[in-house]
Design an enzyme around this catalytic site. Sequence first.
Site, mmCIF file in Angstrom:
data_model
loop_
_atom_site.group_PDB
_atom_site.id
_atom_site.type_symbol
_atom_site.label_atom_id
_atom_site.label_comp_id
_atom_site.label_asym_id
_atom_site.label_seq_id
_atom_site.Cartn_x
_atom_site.Cartn_y
_atom_site.Cartn_z
ATOM 1 N N CYS A 190 0.842 -1.210 0.000
ATOM 2 C CA CYS A 190 0.000 0.000 0.000
ATOM 3 C C CYS A 190 0.871 1.252 0.000
ATOM 4 O O CYS A 190 1.725 1.416 0.856
ATOM 5 C CB CYS A 190 -0.912 -0.020 1.230
ATOM 6 N N CYS A 230 0.465 3.329 3.458
ATOM 7 C CA CYS A 230 0.857 2.806 4.774
ATOM 8 C C CYS A 230 2.184 3.441 5.217
ATOM 9 O O CYS A 230 3.023 3.795 4.389
ATOM 10 C CB CYS A 230 0.990 1.285 4.724
ATOM 11 N N HIS A 240 -4.199 0.464 8.079
ATOM 12 C CA HIS A 240 -4.729 0.175 6.746
ATOM 13 C C HIS A 240 -6.163 -0.381 6.784
ATOM 14 O O HIS A 240 -6.932 -0.201 5.843
ATOM 15 C CB HIS A 240 -3.797 -0.846 6.075
ATOM 16 N N ASN A 248 -13.383 9.856 -1.051
ATOM 17 C CA ASN A 248 -14.063 8.853 -1.871
ATOM 18 C C ASN A 248 -13.860 7.531 -1.181
ATOM 19 O O ASN A 248 -12.716 7.110 -0.982
ATOM 20 C CB ASN A 248 -13.429 8.743 -3.260
ATOM 21 N N SER A 308 -9.450 3.239 -5.301
ATOM 22 C CA SER A 308 -8.760 1.980 -5.559
ATOM 23 C C SER A 308 -8.053 1.456 -4.312
ATOM 24 O O SER A 308 -7.753 0.277 -4.211
ATOM 25 C CB SER A 308 -7.750 2.177 -6.690
ATOM 26 N N HIS A 313 -7.103 1.988 2.147
ATOM 27 C CA HIS A 313 -6.468 2.698 3.269
ATOM 28 C C HIS A 313 -7.262 3.983 3.563
ATOM 29 O O HIS A 313 -7.569 4.735 2.646
ATOM 30 C CB HIS A 313 -5.015 3.035 2.917
ATOM 31 N N HIS A 317 -8.289 7.381 3.790
ATOM 32 C CA HIS A 317 -7.668 8.628 3.341
ATOM 33 C C HIS A 317 -8.665 9.485 2.572
ATOM 34 O O HIS A 317 -9.694 9.004 2.117
ATOM 35 C CB HIS A 317 -6.457 8.336 2.437
ATOM 36 N N GLN A 348 -8.834 13.586 0.285
ATOM 37 C CA GLN A 348 -8.049 14.481 -0.560
ATOM 38 C C GLN A 348 -8.443 15.918 -0.284
ATOM 39 O O GLN A 348 -9.524 16.194 0.234
ATOM 40 C CB GLN A 348 -8.314 14.186 -2.039
HETATM 41 ZN ZN LIG Z 1 -2.336 1.173 3.704
#
Ligand SMILES: [Zn+2]
Length: 349
Positions: A53, A56, A116, A156, A164, A167, A169, A171
Amino acid sequence: MATTFDPREHPHRRLNPLTREWVLVSPHRTQRPWQGQVEKVARAELPSYDPTCYLCPGNSRAGGHRNPNYTSTFVFENDFAALKPDVPDARADEAGILVAEGERGQCRVLCFSPDHSLTLARMDVPSIIPVVEMWAEQYKELGALDYVSAVQIFENRGEMMGASNPHPHGQVWASRSLPNELSKEDSAQLAYAQERGGCLLCDYLALELRDGARVVCENELFAALVPYWAAWPFETMIVGRRHAGSIDGLDSQERAALADILKRVTTRYDNLFETSFPYTMGFHQRPTDGRERPHFHFHAHFYPPLLRSATVRKFMVGFELLGTPQRDITAESAAERLRALSEKHYLED
Ligand SMILES: [Zn+2]
Ligand SMILES: [Zn+2]
Ligand SMILES: [Zn+2]
């Protein structure tokens, strides 16, 4: 016509006062209460750390960058940014029809947690508070740049939304011009203030809290509701009880309360179809072009695509693409279903 108008039965359209656009509601198509079975999707157990990833801690990203061993949140410039800071202020105009403008900006990636396997729904409130702090810092820092007029923070979630990487996260995209949706909402809030002398969302929230039919959950400082004009089946909005224009204008109690309501809304979403619920979530905040905007009321939108189960989604096609967005289940029945759910995550047993 002799019958009286019944919004639970008759097709009608509802006005979105934030965009001044309409939504078509066709409740007669779902007269029966929902009885279908919920298709469950086998849950892939994710590891807390994935060596492949790029988000990570300690892993390498594109272009030879390596993430630090972060323990809470982590921000970096998007390695494949859609906007760049060094674009000339050019304008092309052919007959007022072929019009283009250079657009400057910045795109950053915001990691919510080093773990993750987590999502906002599965993080605890004390660890979501630093995420809120990170959002506030990003809004302040990017908004202070002289060429940045708007700071769009969003997440998203899920492959269905094109994310995709699981993890946790989000933006932030900062841009020189106002994005379309923000521009519409800013204009509508300004017009409301000029015409009515108050704040559109303060007045709207008061109506919703009095009525209660579309409220999903609330705490002392925020309420989550299915907007009267929602287009997506389980769309929600989070609106603060106190008038503030941006996330950095929230005090520490409000930041904690925002973390709390985000956790509660995302948990209800996951519990709805017992799946990690996909969505686009984001904040609309006061533009940062230096103009006074006392009319702007900070808020969050959740736009989830799911309709009936973990796999059956709504598509915006046909009439919706060419004409007006349309929904079958009413905002009231969507709110009723979300309200009935537990705030204990289905995986926590
Ligand atoms: Zn990750
Ligand atoms: Zn307000
Ligand atoms: Zn908005």
